[in-house]
Design a protein around this motif. Sequence first.
Motif, PDB file in Angstrom:
ATOM      1  N   LEU A  57       0.824  -1.213   0.000  1.00 45.31           N
ATOM      2  CA  LEU A  57       0.000   0.000   0.000  1.00 45.31           C
ATOM      3  C   LEU A  57       0.855   1.258   0.000  1.00 45.31           C
ATOM      4  O   LEU A  57       0.560   2.229  -0.714  1.00 45.31           O
ATOM      5  CB  LEU A  57      -0.927  -0.005   1.219  1.00 45.31           C
ATOM      6  CG  LEU A  57      -2.046  -1.057   1.224  1.00 45.31           C
ATOM      7  CD1 LEU A  57      -2.743  -1.086   2.585  1.00 45.31           C
ATOM      8  CD2 LEU A  57      -3.049  -0.765   0.122  1.00 45.31           C
ATOM      9  N   TRP A  58       1.907   1.246   0.790  1.00 45.71           N
ATOM     10  CA  TRP A  58       2.813   2.396   0.870  1.00 45.71           C
ATOM     11  C   TRP A  58       3.455   2.661  -0.489  1.00 45.71           C
ATOM     12  O   TRP A  58       3.512   3.801  -0.945  1.00 45.71           O
ATOM     13  CB  TRP A  58       3.882   2.110   1.925  1.00 45.71           C
ATOM     14  CG  TRP A  58       4.737   3.276   2.324  1.00 45.71           C
ATOM     15  CD1 TRP A  58       5.982   3.585   1.851  1.00 45.71           C
ATOM     16  CD2 TRP A  58       4.425   4.267   3.310  1.00 45.71           C
ATOM     17  NE1 TRP A  58       6.468   4.705   2.482  1.00 45.71           N
ATOM     18  CE2 TRP A  58       5.541   5.145   3.384  1.00 45.71           C
ATOM     19  CE3 TRP A  58       3.333   4.503   4.135  1.00 45.71           C
ATOM     20  CZ2 TRP A  58       5.579   6.238   4.245  1.00 45.71           C
ATOM     21  CZ3 TRP A  58       3.374   5.586   5.000  1.00 45.71           C
ATOM     22  CH2 TRP A  58       4.486   6.446   5.047  1.00 45.71           C
ATOM     23  N   SER A  59       3.923   1.606  -1.145  1.00 42.70           N
ATOM     24  CA  SER A  59       4.568   1.778  -2.452  1.00 42.70           C
ATOM     25  C   SER A  59       3.576   2.276  -3.490  1.00 42.70           C
ATOM     26  O   SER A  59       3.930   3.078  -4.367  1.00 42.70           O
ATOM     27  CB  SER A  59       5.192   0.453  -2.907  1.00 42.70           C
ATOM     28  OG  SER A  59       4.197  -0.522  -3.151  1.00 42.70           O
ATOM     29  N   GLN A  60       2.326   1.832  -3.411  1.00 43.10           N
ATOM     30  CA  GLN A  60       1.309   2.299  -4.361  1.00 43.10           C
ATOM     31  C   GLN A  60       1.043   3.792  -4.186  1.00 43.10           C
ATOM     32  O   GLN A  60       0.901   4.535  -5.175  1.00 43.10           O
ATOM     33  CB  GLN A  60       0.022   1.492  -4.177  1.00 43.10           C
ATOM     34  CG  GLN A  60       0.125   0.049  -4.660  1.00 43.10           C
ATOM     35  CD  GLN A  60      -1.122  -0.762  -4.339  1.00 43.10           C
ATOM     36  OE1 GLN A  60      -1.956  -0.359  -3.524  1.00 43.10           O
ATOM     37  NE2 GLN A  60      -1.257  -1.919  -4.976  1.00 43.10           N
ATOM     38  N   ALA A  61       0.978   4.237  -2.925  1.00 50.94           N
ATOM     39  CA  ALA A  61       0.753   5.664  -2.665  1.00 50.94           C
ATOM     40  C   ALA A  61       1.903   6.504  -3.205  1.00 50.94           C
ATOM     41  O   ALA A  61       1.696   7.553  -3.831  1.00 50.94           O
ATOM     42  CB  ALA A  61       0.583   5.903  -1.163  1.00 50.94           C
ATOM     43  N   LEU A  62       3.132   6.049  -2.990  1.00 47.04           N
ATOM     44  CA  LEU A  62       4.289   6.792  -3.477  1.00 47.04           C
ATOM     45  C   LEU A  62       4.369   6.758  -5.000  1.00 47.04           C
ATOM     46  O   LEU A  62       4.818   7.726  -5.626  1.00 47.04           O
ATOM     47  CB  LEU A  62       5.571   6.223  -2.865  1.00 47.04           C
ATOM     48  CG  LEU A  62       5.712   6.367  -1.341  1.00 47.04           C
ATOM     49  CD1 LEU A  62       7.049   5.812  -0.876  1.00 47.04           C
ATOM     50  CD2 LEU A  62       5.568   7.820  -0.912  1.00 47.04           C
ATOM     51  N   THR A  63       3.936   5.659  -5.595  1.00 42.34           N
ATOM     52  CA  THR A  63       3.933   5.573  -7.057  1.00 42.34           C
ATOM     53  C   THR A  63       2.955   6.583  -7.657  1.00 42.34           C
ATOM     54  O   THR A  63       3.286   7.298  -8.616  1.00 42.34           O
ATOM     55  CB  THR A  63       3.558   4.155  -7.515  1.00 42.34           C
ATOM     56  OG1 THR A  63       4.533   3.227  -7.026  1.00 42.34           O
ATOM     57  CG2 THR A  63       3.501   4.070  -9.038  1.00 42.34           C
ATOM     58  N   ILE A  64       1.759   6.658  -7.106  1.00 43.90           N
ATOM     59  CA  ILE A  64       0.760   7.618  -7.591  1.00 43.90           C
ATOM     60  C   ILE A  64       1.269   9.045  -7.410  1.00 43.90           C
ATOM     61  O   ILE A  64       1.147   9.890  -8.315  1.00 43.90           O
ATOM     62  CB  ILE A  64      -0.575   7.419  -6.851  1.00 43.90           C
ATOM     63  CG1 ILE A  64      -1.182   6.057  -7.226  1.00 43.90           C
ATOM     64  CG2 ILE A  64      -1.556   8.550  -7.185  1.00 43.90           C
ATOM     65  CD1 ILE A  64      -2.390   5.675  -6.394  1.00 43.90           C
ATOM     66  N   ALA A  65       1.855   9.328  -6.253  1.00 38.02           N
ATOM     67  CA  ALA A  65       2.399  10.666  -6.004  1.00 38.02           C
ATOM     68  C   ALA A  65       3.536  10.976  -6.977  1.00 38.02           C
ATOM     69  O   ALA A  65       3.629  12.083  -7.509  1.00 38.02           O
ATOM     70  CB  ALA A  65       2.891  10.775  -4.566  1.00 38.02           C
ATOM     71  N   GLY A  66       4.395   9.991  -7.225  1.00 43.01           N
ATOM     72  CA  GLY A  66       5.505  10.195  -8.147  1.00 43.01           C
ATOM     73  C   GLY A  66       5.041  10.457  -9.564  1.00 43.01           C
ATOM     74  O   GLY A  66       5.591  11.312 -10.267  1.00 43.01           O
ATOM     75  N   LEU A  67       4.013   9.735  -9.999  1.00 43.31           N
ATOM     76  CA  LEU A  67       3.468   9.972 -11.333  1.00 43.31           C
ATOM     77  C   LEU A  67       2.832  11.355 -11.431  1.00 43.31           C
ATOM     78  O   LEU A  67       2.921  12.020 -12.472  1.00 43.31           O
ATOM     79  CB  LEU A  67       2.439   8.887 -11.669  1.00 43.31           C
ATOM     80  CG  LEU A  67       3.009   7.487 -11.928  1.00 43.31           C
ATOM     81  CD1 LEU A  67       1.876   6.464 -12.075  1.00 43.31           C
ATOM     82  CD2 LEU A  67       3.892   7.477 -13.176  1.00 43.31           C
ATOM     83  N   THR A  68       2.180  11.794 -10.351  1.00 40.41           N
ATOM     84  CA  THR A  68       1.597  13.140 -10.319  1.00 40.41           C
ATOM     85  C   THR A  68       2.674  14.195 -10.501  1.00 40.41           C
ATOM     86  O   THR A  68       2.512  15.155 -11.278  1.00 40.41           O
ATOM     87  CB  THR A  68       0.862  13.372  -8.987  1.00 40.41           C
ATOM     88  OG1 THR A  68      -0.157  12.371  -8.828  1.00 40.41           O
ATOM     89  CG2 THR A  68       0.226  14.753  -8.956  1.00 40.41           C
ATOM     90  N   VAL A  69       3.791  14.022  -9.803  1.00 39.40           N
ATOM     91  CA  VAL A  69       4.910  14.953  -9.947  1.00 39.40           C
ATOM     92  C   VAL A  69       5.456  14.917 -11.365  1.00 39.40           C
ATOM     93  O   VAL A  69       5.721  15.961 -11.981  1.00 39.40           O
ATOM     94  CB  VAL A  69       6.018  14.605  -8.936  1.00 39.40           C
ATOM     95  CG1 VAL A  69       7.272  15.446  -9.192  1.00 39.40           C
ATOM     96  CG2 VAL A  69       5.532  14.823  -7.505  1.00 39.40           C
ATOM     97  N   ALA A  70       5.619  13.713 -11.918  1.00 40.02           N
ATOM     98  CA  ALA A  70       6.182  13.577 -13.264  1.00 40.02           C
ATOM     99  C   ALA A  70       5.327  14.287 -14.307  1.00 40.02           C
ATOM    100  O   ALA A  70       5.851  14.948 -15.205  1.00 40.02           O
ATOM    101  CB  ALA A  70       6.316  12.087 -13.619  1.00 40.02           C
ATOM    102  N   VAL A  71       4.007  14.193 -14.177  1.00 41.46           N
ATOM    103  CA  VAL A  71       3.104  14.785 -15.173  1.00 41.46           C
ATOM    104  C   VAL A  71       3.012  16.299 -15.012  1.00 41.46           C
ATOM    105  O   VAL A  71       3.055  17.056 -15.994  1.00 41.46           O
ATOM    106  CB  VAL A  71       1.702  14.146 -15.065  1.00 41.46           C
ATOM    107  CG1 VAL A  71       0.704  14.897 -15.950  1.00 41.46           C
ATOM    108  CG2 VAL A  71       1.766  12.678 -15.469  1.00 41.46           C
ATOM    109  N   LEU A  72       2.884  16.776 -13.772  1.00 37.49           N
ATOM    110  CA  LEU A  72       2.593  18.190 -13.536  1.00 37.49           C
ATOM    111  C   LEU A  72       3.819  19.073 -13.374  1.00 37.49           C
ATOM    112  O   LEU A  72       3.730  20.288 -13.578  1.00 37.49           O
ATOM    113  CB  LEU A  72       1.704  18.337 -12.294  1.00 37.49           C
ATOM    114  CG  LEU A  72       0.298  17.733 -12.389  1.00 37.49           C
ATOM    115  CD1 LEU A  72      -0.464  17.993 -11.098  1.00 37.49           C
ATOM    116  CD2 LEU A  72      -0.458  18.312 -13.571  1.00 37.49           C
ATOM    117  N   ALA A  73       4.963  18.503 -13.015  1.00 37.24           N
ATOM    118  CA  ALA A  73       6.145  19.323 -12.734  1.00 37.24           C
ATOM    119  C   ALA A  73       6.543  20.212 -13.914  1.00 37.24           C
ATOM    120  O   ALA A  73       6.759  21.427 -13.729  1.00 37.24           O
ATOM    121  CB  ALA A  73       7.319  18.435 -12.304  1.00 37.24           C
ATOM    122  N   PRO A  74       6.664  19.684 -15.134  1.00 40.57           N
ATOM    123  CA  PRO A  74       7.046  20.571 -16.246  1.00 40.57           C
ATOM    124  C   PRO A  74       6.007  21.659 -16.517  1.00 40.57           C
ATOM    125  O   PRO A  74       6.361  22.789 -16.870  1.00 40.57           O
ATOM    126  CB  PRO A  74       7.170  19.610 -17.442  1.00 40.57           C
ATOM    127  CG  PRO A  74       7.322  18.258 -16.850  1.00 40.57           C
ATOM    128  CD  PRO A  74       6.541  18.291 -15.579  1.00 40.57           C
TER     129      PRO A  74
END
Length: 432
Positions: A57-74
């Motif tokens: 569960l912890w890894s899934q939460a961090l994965t979703i957060a990481g993808l959010t950063v990857a998409v929105l950061a630029p």
Amino acid sequence: MDTGQPVPSRNPGRRAALSWCLFDWANSPLPTVIITFVFSAYFARGVVGNEVEGTVLWSQALTIAGLTVAVLAPILGAIADQTGPKKPWLAGFSAVGILAAGALWFVHPDPADTLLALIAVGLVLIGTEFANIFYNAMLARVASPERLGRVGGWGWALGYLGAIICLLIALLVFVQAETPPFGLDKAEAEHIRATALLAAAWFVIFSIPLLKYVPDDERQALSVPAAARAGLKSLWQTMRSLREDRDLWVFLIARMLYADGLATLFQFGGLYAAGTFGMSFAEIIQFGIALNVTAGIGAFCFAWVDDRIGAKPTIAISLVGLICFGFAVLLVEDVAWFWVFALALGIFVGPSQSASRTLLTRMAPAEKRTQLFGLYALSGKATSFLGPALLGWATLIFDSQRAGMATILGFWIVGLALLALVRPASRPAPAA
């Protein structure tokens, strides 16, 4: 790509540089205490009550957060470049991370609080990662061209030091104390939950100097909707122009690969130490603290190397060090030699990260610096799933943790090979 105007050869002042560096000291404890060490273990053991399920569960939460950063950061970086000032963005996303960390106080040792914990930790990661985009883009504001490496390296070293000190306070004052302070109730895990409040308060206090003393860009006349349209248009043009800017896109790909190797090392180094060398939980924490110490020392000492010989050679030296000592760590059987080679490896972790930030600062045009740091954040997240996946497959196929950890070396070797193709010296210094 337009390369901008040269940086004026002026010293913005020690107070501004120190205040900028202190932000690394301020925000590093949040992911260290919450994501890496204390709260992650509490979530799996105390909240979920099943370490395997909790880890998933912890890894899934961090994965979703990481993808959010990857998409929105630029996208956020591009819009911020059009509006001008970076501090409002930095302060806003810092507040997201701080408030989310504060919300973890309400995560009781009860499976009913699982969702709250996952949402909060995801927001901690998103807030700190987004804040770092604008923080990194301000480096050229506080350091003259001949001091970019030193100031950037000092900031990274202070980040490691702040994380270590805050972690030690969390462990000694709260987690391991027989009688926790402030009447905290161990039965309700309040001594564990309080560590998130400690990291949040640390962030608030030590981020004030940057907000007060670091100069910011002037505000542009564009409204927010107009800035968003202009930013997205600029980002699209930048993405298209990367095809022509060979050095920049090759560097971003190289950095993506060796950063994936580093991220995988951080995520699985403790598991390797426990599984292969039988380290206890306390020994793993001690190992993590020691590794952060050597990484901080490396970032501090190599800061001068960065300014003297350049960021690219500094990264190359760091990667060679990581590869050599990485091989040694995988070959040794004795736990004492594991400590020796692992801590030596840690010396090269910090410089590889701090010099990467310096190199992009030198290569990026001033008017596109924040959006390029958004792409920089994207390059650190876009394939973050690949390292753990390859490590898991290799471990399963060869039934060996050593074989799994060996995949990390592949990321560093390929990243080093691509870095050799980058020619940053052909570009003028960036504008402040």
